[in-house]
Write a protein that holds these residues in place. Structure first.
Motif, short mmCIF file in Angstrom:
data_model
loop_
_atom_site.label_atom_id
_atom_site.label_comp_id
_atom_site.label_asym_id
_atom_site.label_seq_id
_atom_site.Cartn_x
_atom_site.Cartn_y
_atom_site.Cartn_z
N THR A 249 -16.03 -28.15 38.11
CA THR A 249 -15.76 -27.51 39.40
C THR A 249 -14.29 -27.36 39.70
N ARG B 298 -13.41 -20.50 46.71
CA ARG B 298 -14.15 -20.81 45.47
C ARG B 298 -14.88 -22.14 45.56
N SER C 47 -16.08 -23.23 48.33
CA SER C 47 -16.94 -23.07 49.51
C SER C 47 -16.53 -23.98 50.66
N GLN D 238 -11.83 -24.17 38.63
CA GLN D 238 -11.40 -23.21 39.64
C GLN D 238 -9.87 -23.15 39.74
N VAL E 87 -15.33 -14.28 51.52
CA VAL E 87 -15.16 -13.88 50.13
C VAL E 87 -14.52 -12.49 50.02
#
Length: 123
Positions: free
Chosen positions: A78, A100, A102, A82, A109
């Motif tokens: 994760t 990215r 969240s 990213q 977005v």
């Protein structure tokens, strides 16, 4: 724990002593630093100094080993993925990283995509 550094962006796992409780237990967070600004992302885990040292010294204790594996798994799949992708594309910003991951505040977005396109056109 792994630390990632590239093009002025660094990522590391830290024990956040700013939020210490009376029993010396502190939250463990991912710290992302860019242009001398730091943002912390919670892991949901808090450890005392002894447990933190065990985590960093390859302890074989079952609970500590489980934390280490969870952090490594999250790191690789994760947050590192990213951050590295944004850095490699030359578009790193905390806003894009938050989108990215969240965790965006006031940024959707579509806005992030527009921002990334504008940044690429500037180059």
């Amino acid at each position: 724990m792994d630390t990632y550094t590239s093009n002025g962006v660094s990522l590391s796992l830290v024990r956040d002593i700013r939020k210490k409780d009376p029993k010396d237990i502190c939250p463990i967070r991912w710290r992302v630093t860019y242009q001398r600004k730091q943002i912390y992302y919670s892991t949901g885990v808090s450890l005392n100094l002894y447990e933190w040292d065990l985590l960093n010294n390859d302890s074989r204790k079952k609970e500590i080993k489980a934390y280490r594996e969870t952090f490594q798994d999250y790191y690789v799949k994760t947050i590192h993925k990213q951050v590295k992708d944004l850095v490699d594309n030359g578009i790193f910003s905390f806003d894009l990283l938050n989108v990215r991951l969240s965790k965006s505040v006031g940024e959707d977005v579509k806005q992030a995509f527009s921002f990334a396109q504008a940044k690429r056109m500037e180059e």
